[in-house]
Design a protein around this motif. Structure first.
Motif, PDB file in Angstrom:
ATOM      1  N   GLY A 130       0.839  -1.189   0.000  1.00  0.00           N
ATOM      2  CA  GLY A 130       0.000   0.000   0.000  1.00  0.00           C
ATOM      3  C   GLY A 130       0.874   1.240   0.000  1.00  0.00           C
ATOM      4  N   VAL A 131       0.543   2.224  -0.839  1.00  0.00           N
ATOM      5  CA  VAL A 131       1.337   3.458  -0.905  1.00  0.00           C
ATOM      6  C   VAL A 131       0.428   4.662  -1.089  1.00  0.00           C
ATOM      7  N   PRO A 132       0.774   5.772  -0.433  1.00  0.00           N
ATOM      8  CA  PRO A 132       0.067   7.025  -0.708  1.00  0.00           C
ATOM      9  C   PRO A 132       0.604   7.642  -1.987  1.00  0.00           C
ATOM     10  N   THR A 133      -0.209   8.423  -2.666  1.00  0.00           N
ATOM     11  CA  THR A 133       0.253   9.115  -3.864  1.00  0.00           C
ATOM     12  C   THR A 133      -0.335  10.518  -3.887  1.00  0.00           C
ATOM     13  N   HIS A 134       0.479  11.476  -4.361  1.00  0.00           N
ATOM     14  CA  HIS A 134       0.032  12.862  -4.414  1.00  0.00           C
ATOM     15  C   HIS A 134      -0.833  13.145  -5.645  1.00  0.00           C
ATOM     16  N   GLY A 135      -0.750  12.279  -6.652  1.00  0.00           N
ATOM     17  CA  GLY A 135      -1.521  12.522  -7.870  1.00  0.00           C
ATOM     18  C   GLY A 135      -1.113  13.783  -8.588  1.00  0.00           C
ATOM     19  N   ARG A 136       0.194  14.031  -8.667  1.00  0.00           N
ATOM     20  CA  ARG A 136       0.675  15.249  -9.339  1.00  0.00           C
ATOM     21  C   ARG A 136       0.372  15.195 -10.836  1.00  0.00           C
ATOM     22  N   LYS A 137       0.126  16.368 -11.414  1.00  0.00           N
ATOM     23  CA  LYS A 137      -0.194  16.464 -12.842  1.00  0.00           C
ATOM     24  C   LYS A 137       0.663  17.535 -13.493  1.00  0.00           C
ATOM     25  N   GLY A 138       0.648  17.540 -14.823  1.00  0.00           N
ATOM     26  CA  GLY A 138       1.340  18.584 -15.572  1.00  0.00           C
ATOM     27  C   GLY A 138       2.823  18.632 -15.304  1.00  0.00           C
ATOM     28  N   LEU A 139       3.375  19.849 -15.270  1.00  0.00           N
ATOM     29  CA  LEU A 139       4.815  20.024 -15.086  1.00  0.00           C
ATOM     30  C   LEU A 139       5.280  19.518 -13.733  1.00  0.00           C
ATOM     31  N   SER A 140       4.414  19.643 -12.724  1.00  0.00           N
ATOM     32  CA  SER A 140       4.771  19.150 -11.391  1.00  0.00           C
ATOM     33  C   SER A 140       5.057  17.658 -11.441  1.00  0.00           C
ATOM     34  N   HIS A 141       4.209  16.912 -12.177  1.00  0.00           N
ATOM     35  CA  HIS A 141       4.431  15.473 -12.296  1.00  0.00           C
ATOM     36  C   HIS A 141       5.670  15.175 -13.113  1.00  0.00           C
ATOM     37  N   PHE A 142       5.883  15.961 -14.169  1.00  0.00           N
ATOM     38  CA  PHE A 142       7.031  15.719 -15.060  1.00  0.00           C
ATOM     39  C   PHE A 142       8.343  15.874 -14.302  1.00  0.00           C
ATOM     40  N   PHE A 143       8.447  16.940 -13.503  1.00  0.00           N
ATOM     41  CA  PHE A 143       9.712  17.222 -12.820  1.00  0.00           C
ATOM     42  C   PHE A 143       9.869  16.459 -11.495  1.00  0.00           C
ATOM     43  N   MET A 144       8.758  16.226 -10.797  1.00  0.00           N
ATOM     44  CA  MET A 144       8.844  15.611  -9.474  1.00  0.00           C
ATOM     45  C   MET A 144       8.410  14.152  -9.474  1.00  0.00           C
ATOM     46  N   GLY A 145       7.479  13.817 -10.374  1.00  0.00           N
ATOM     47  CA  GLY A 145       6.993  12.450 -10.428  1.00  0.00           C
ATOM     48  C   GLY A 145       6.191  12.090  -9.200  1.00  0.00           C
ATOM     49  N   SER A 146       5.901  10.813  -9.057  1.00  0.00           N
ATOM     50  CA  SER A 146       5.188  10.321  -7.891  1.00  0.00           C
ATOM     51  C   SER A 146       5.743   8.958  -7.546  1.00  0.00           C
ATOM     52  N   ILE A 147       6.257   8.827  -6.333  1.00  0.00           N
ATOM     53  CA  ILE A 147       6.819   7.543  -5.915  1.00  0.00           C
ATOM     54  C   ILE A 147       5.736   6.476  -5.906  1.00  0.00           C
ATOM     55  N   GLY A 148       4.525   6.858  -5.475  1.00  0.00           N
ATOM     56  CA  GLY A 148       3.426   5.897  -5.449  1.00  0.00           C
ATOM     57  C   GLY A 148       3.119   5.335  -6.817  1.00  0.00           C
ATOM     58  N   GLU A 149       3.084   6.201  -7.834  1.00  0.00           N
ATOM     59  CA  GLU A 149       2.822   5.749  -9.199  1.00  0.00           C
ATOM     60  C   GLU A 149       3.964   4.878  -9.711  1.00  0.00           C
TER      61      GLU A 149
END
Length: 273
Positions: free
Chosen positions: A239-258
């Motif tokens: 089980g993992v939490p995820t921030h659900g980042r989108k757009g440039l935020s997701h591109f540069f930071m990503g999501s460990i959960g994903e």
């Protein structure tokens, strides 16, 4: 757990998820919503030139026939099934269908994504994980009787994870499974000393409101640590939490959960922070 949704595209991997979803629905007497999304668009549905309306009707009827044939499974005996067909392949619609039907869990199959495909496109499941406020269970292989007894929840012991942890406990309790929490200690700026970790654990446990088994695991990055510890601890599910980042935020930071949902071989359930 009274209602579950499983998107299917008739692939082998989506059938793996379907069988798991049916197993969960049967154990909990839940309704199973089976969602198939057609790859039509608005122009195809309304155009009178090139693509005729009767062709659209034919594709919809063909999808209905194929879905009915797909639902002819012996393991569905005793399961209440509600088939749903959507005209478009818009992954945000999965969350909308889930919310409309008060769904508790989304179950999806995934083959993951790697390299440039992961960076620029991502897997379909990753898109759902990113958009869904409802827990998403990601299945990678065939599991005939899904009955996890050891569930590993990975987080950084910060307050923003408490609600996700409470939902993970709900999932664990529904399976009568043991929930174990792991903190991945990594080198560099995020490294914590033993005293610092113990202090964070104490503060976190006081806020959670229930007893926890907490492990500390050292590795070079969080994703690698979670996957390695999951295998070493014989966990049945992560089980993992995820921030659900989108757009440039997701591109540069990503999501460990994903990333974990993409690369793990074990089933992974994600919880939106």
């Amino acid at each position: 757990m009274k209602s579950i949704i499983v998107p299917i595209d008739f692939s082998e991997i989506s059938e793996y998820a379907f069988e798991v979803a049916a197993s969960i629905a049967k154990k909990h007497d839940a309704t199973l919503y089976v969602l198939h999304m057609l790859e039509l668009n608005q122009a195809m549905l309304t155009s009178t030139e090139g693509f005729h309306p009767e062709q659209t009707v034919f594709l919809i009827k063909l999808a209905e026939k194929r879905l009915n044939e797909f639902l002819d499974k012996p393991y569905l005996k005793g399961v209440k099934v509600e088939p749903i067909i959507k005209h478009y392949k818009v992954f945000g619609e999965i969350s909308e269908v889930a919310e409309e039907n008060d769904v508790d869990l989304i179950v999806m199959g995934s083959q993951g994504a790697d390299g440039l495909k992961e960076m620029f496109v991502g897997s379909n499941t990753e898109k759902v994980v990113r958009n869904s406020d409802i827990p998403v269970l990601v299945i990678k292989s065939k599991i005939s009787d899904f009955n996890p007894k050891q569930i590993l929840f990975a987080c950084d012991l910060k307050n923003e994870n408490i609600h996700a942890l409470q939902r993970a406990k709900y999932i664990a309790d529904s399976f009568s499974a043991e929930l174990k929490l792991v903190y991945i200690n990594t080198p560099g700026d995020d490294f914590l000393s033993t005293a610092e970790i113990q202090k964070r654990i104490k503060s976190f446990c006081e806020l959670v409101g229930f007893e926890l088994l907490i492990a500390i695991y050292n590795d070079y990055n969080v994703e690698r640590g979670v996957l390695n510890f999951g295998m070493e601890s014989n966990a049945d599910m992560i089980g993992v939490p995820t921030h659900g980042r989108k757009g440039l935020s997701h591109f540069f930071m990503g999501s460990i959960g994903e990333d974990i949902a993409n690369h793990a071989t074990l089933p992974v359930v994600t919880f939106k922070i």
